[in-house]
Scaffold this motif. Sequence first.
Motif, PDB file in Angstrom:
ATOM      1  N   ILE A 177       0.864  -1.179   0.000  1.00 47.32           N
ATOM      2  CA  ILE A 177       0.000   0.000   0.000  1.00 47.32           C
ATOM      3  C   ILE A 177       0.899   1.227   0.000  1.00 47.32           C
ATOM      4  O   ILE A 177       2.122   1.133   0.184  1.00 47.32           O
ATOM      5  N   GLN A 178       0.300   2.376  -0.205  1.00 48.70           N
ATOM      6  CA  GLN A 178       1.027   3.637  -0.054  1.00 48.70           C
ATOM      7  C   GLN A 178       0.688   4.213   1.309  1.00 48.70           C
ATOM      8  O   GLN A 178      -0.459   4.171   1.748  1.00 48.70           O
ATOM      9  N   ILE A 179       1.708   4.747   1.979  1.00 51.43           N
ATOM     10  CA  ILE A 179       1.521   5.267   3.323  1.00 51.43           C
ATOM     11  C   ILE A 179       2.076   6.686   3.410  1.00 51.43           C
ATOM     12  O   ILE A 179       3.055   7.025   2.751  1.00 51.43           O
ATOM     13  N   ALA A 180       1.414   7.508   4.209  1.00 59.25           N
ATOM     14  CA  ALA A 180       1.898   8.866   4.485  1.00 59.25           C
ATOM     15  C   ALA A 180       1.549   9.198   5.926  1.00 59.25           C
ATOM     16  O   ALA A 180       0.417   8.954   6.378  1.00 59.25           O
ATOM     17  N   PHE A 181       2.531   9.726   6.660  1.00 61.99           N
ATOM     18  CA  PHE A 181       2.302  10.134   8.037  1.00 61.99           C
ATOM     19  C   PHE A 181       1.860  11.590   8.037  1.00 61.99           C
ATOM     20  O   PHE A 181       2.593  12.480   7.623  1.00 61.99           O
ATOM     21  N   GLN A 182       0.638  11.819   8.531  1.00 64.60           N
ATOM     22  CA  GLN A 182       0.031  13.143   8.403  1.00 64.60           C
ATOM     23  C   GLN A 182       0.817  14.215   9.148  1.00 64.60           C
ATOM     24  O   GLN A 182       0.876  15.365   8.716  1.00 64.60           O
ATOM     25  N   ASP A 183       1.448  13.832  10.248  1.00 69.34           N
ATOM     26  CA  ASP A 183       2.170  14.822  11.047  1.00 69.34           C
ATOM     27  C   ASP A 183       3.670  14.860  10.731  1.00 69.34           C
ATOM     28  O   ASP A 183       4.421  15.544  11.407  1.00 69.34           O
ATOM     29  N   GLY A 184       4.099  14.115   9.732  1.00 74.19           N
ATOM     30  CA  GLY A 184       5.520  14.060   9.417  1.00 74.19           C
ATOM     31  C   GLY A 184       5.847  14.806   8.144  1.00 74.19           C
ATOM     32  O   GLY A 184       4.972  15.343   7.458  1.00 74.19           O
ATOM     33  N   ASP A 185       7.121  14.859   7.828  1.00 77.61           N
ATOM     34  CA  ASP A 185       7.569  15.557   6.623  1.00 77.61           C
ATOM     35  C   ASP A 185       7.985  14.577   5.524  1.00 77.61           C
ATOM     36  O   ASP A 185       8.602  14.975   4.542  1.00 77.61           O
TER      37      ASP A 185
END
Length: 247
Positions: A177-185
């Motif tokens: 899957i694709q992942i992104a941390f909302q609070d990260g850069d």
Amino acid sequence: MSFEPENDLERTLMRASKEPAARPEFYRLLLESDLFVIGQVEGRAPGEAGHAIASGEKVQIMTSKTAKGEPFIPVFSSLSRLRTYIHDENGYLALKGRPLFETVPGAMFILNPGSEYGKELLPQEIAGLLNPVGRTVTMDKPTKVLIGQPAVYPHDLVDALKEAFARRRDVLNAYLIQIAFQDGDQPPHPLIGVETTGDWQDVSQEIGRVVTALPSGLQVDAVRVDRAQPEGIAASLLQTAPFYTRA
């Protein structure tokens, strides 16, 4: 003179020049196969050096220079490649790739210089092969995560992982899957989930070797999937179709 492969390393080298998915296998064989360098063991006559180098013996390895004056060590995938490169009776050493690269840390190598199939091996590239790092996702505190499928599917990564997992009996299923941390850069990037019966650290390092071998510089994270206790990201991964299933 056409390049006729003489061993598995050379056959994979030819594949890897055209197929990115074959590059991790090429790097694996590069570390595990016999490689040949021009040089000798101190105290031995030229030509006596071979596979058996005793502990504590010192070796002398010939270096050369590129057209820009940069020093490099010529290394060859077979003895015939070496003999094509030199025309006098120089001694040579035959060493497995890993101990050879560990013997001269920080050196640049060129595999099969002057040959139709070869490769420049930079110090940082070799360091990454000797010590691959697999990024493992751990959620020690509540974290907002955005997940989905990548807009541009990483086919080269998936193809290379399929080849790597097919050589292992301990990998059962693998997901992406694709992942992104909302609070990260960190930008969105692939997350690989793996169901395995083996040692997770070893599997994670295998993923690290594959990622290191690909030319894209893609950031990839990995997580172990436990089907018996699917929580968090693992539960989301299990809702997707696996890109690899052990036959």
